[in-house]
Write a protein that holds these residues in place. Structure first.
Motif, PDB file in Angstrom:
ATOM      1  N   UNK A  56       0.832  -1.209   0.000  1.00 53.41           N
ATOM      2  CA  UNK A  56       0.000   0.000   0.000  1.00 53.41           C
ATOM      3  C   UNK A  56       0.866   1.260   0.000  1.00 53.41           C
ATOM      4  N   UNK A  57       0.318   2.315  -0.576  1.00 53.63           N
ATOM      5  CA  UNK A  57       1.002   3.590  -0.669  1.00 53.63           C
ATOM      6  C   UNK A  57      -0.042   4.692  -0.596  1.00 53.63           C
ATOM      7  N   UNK A  58       0.243   5.728   0.155  1.00 51.03           N
ATOM      8  CA  UNK A  58      -0.638   6.882   0.223  1.00 51.03           C
ATOM      9  C   UNK A  58       0.153   8.111  -0.193  1.00 51.03           C
ATOM     10  N   UNK A  59      -0.411   8.854  -1.147  1.00 55.30           N
ATOM     11  CA  UNK A  59       0.262  10.025  -1.690  1.00 55.30           C
ATOM     12  C   UNK A  59      -0.663  11.235  -1.558  1.00 55.30           C
ATOM     13  N   UNK A  60      -0.271  12.243  -0.792  1.00 56.15           N
ATOM     14  CA  UNK A  60      -1.056  13.482  -0.762  1.00 56.15           C
ATOM     15  C   UNK A  60      -1.048  14.125  -2.157  1.00 56.15           C
ATOM     16  N   UNK A  61      -2.205  14.579  -2.612  1.00 60.04           N
ATOM     17  CA  UNK A  61      -2.285  15.146  -3.956  1.00 60.04           C
ATOM     18  C   UNK A  61      -1.401  16.376  -4.104  1.00 60.04           C
ATOM     19  N   UNK A  62      -1.191  17.122  -3.036  1.00 58.79           N
ATOM     20  CA  UNK A  62      -0.355  18.323  -3.154  1.00 58.79           C
ATOM     21  C   UNK A  62       1.131  17.997  -3.313  1.00 58.79           C
ATOM     22  N   UNK A  63       1.520  16.729  -3.175  1.00 56.43           N
ATOM     23  CA  UNK A  63       2.909  16.316  -3.404  1.00 56.43           C
ATOM     24  C   UNK A  63       3.152  15.816  -4.824  1.00 56.43           C
ATOM     25  N   UNK A  64       2.086  15.674  -5.609  1.00 56.16           N
ATOM     26  CA  UNK A  64       2.218  15.179  -6.982  1.00 56.16           C
ATOM     27  C   UNK A  64       2.535  16.349  -7.903  1.00 56.16           C
ATOM     28  N   UNK A  65       3.658  16.226  -8.603  1.00 55.56           N
ATOM     29  CA  UNK A  65       4.081  17.277  -9.530  1.00 55.56           C
ATOM     30  C   UNK A  65       3.471  17.089 -10.916  1.00 55.56           C
ATOM     31  N   UNK A  66       3.214  15.831 -11.277  1.00 53.36           N
ATOM     32  CA  UNK A  66       2.720  15.507 -12.611  1.00 53.36           C
ATOM     33  C   UNK A  66       2.180  14.084 -12.585  1.00 53.36           C
ATOM     34  N   UNK A  67       1.144  13.793 -13.381  1.00 53.57           N
ATOM     35  CA  UNK A  67       0.682  12.404 -13.517  1.00 53.57           C
ATOM     36  C   UNK A  67       0.083  12.183 -14.885  1.00 53.57           C
ATOM     37  N   UNK A  68       0.051  10.924 -15.294  1.00 51.11           N
ATOM     38  CA  UNK A  68      -0.596  10.531 -16.535  1.00 51.11           C
ATOM     39  C   UNK A  68      -1.059   9.083 -16.382  1.00 51.11           C
ATOM     40  N   UNK A  69      -2.042   8.715 -17.164  1.00 45.42           N
ATOM     41  CA  UNK A  69      -2.563   7.356 -17.154  1.00 45.42           C
ATOM     42  C   UNK A  69      -1.709   6.504 -18.076  1.00 45.42           C
TER      43      UNK A  69
END
Length: 71
Positions: A56-69
């Protein structure tokens, strides 16, 4: 990253369709399987799993710099 309604829609669709996403967080690139979005004390958090190990992994959205599917 400034989250737009389109970004939220894409992330929610990836969760619904059980699609992997690729993201950059604090300069590190990750590929994860998102499971759900939740809030914790006003902070939006993406709950996910590592696709290879299932950890499991939890990532706060404010720590994401970029994402793609991942297609």
């Amino acid at each position: 990253m400034n989250w737009t309604p389109r970004d939220y829609d894409r992330l929610e669709r990836a969760i619904t369709d059980r699609r992997r996403i690729q993201l950059v967080r604090r300069g590190s690139e990750l590929v994860i399987l998102p499971e759900r979005l939740r809030t914790d004390f006003g902070e939006e958090i993406l709950a996910a799993r590592h696709p290879g190990t299932g950890d499991p992994l939890e990532v706060p959205l404010d720590e994401i710099d970029w994402f793609d599917i991942v297609r």
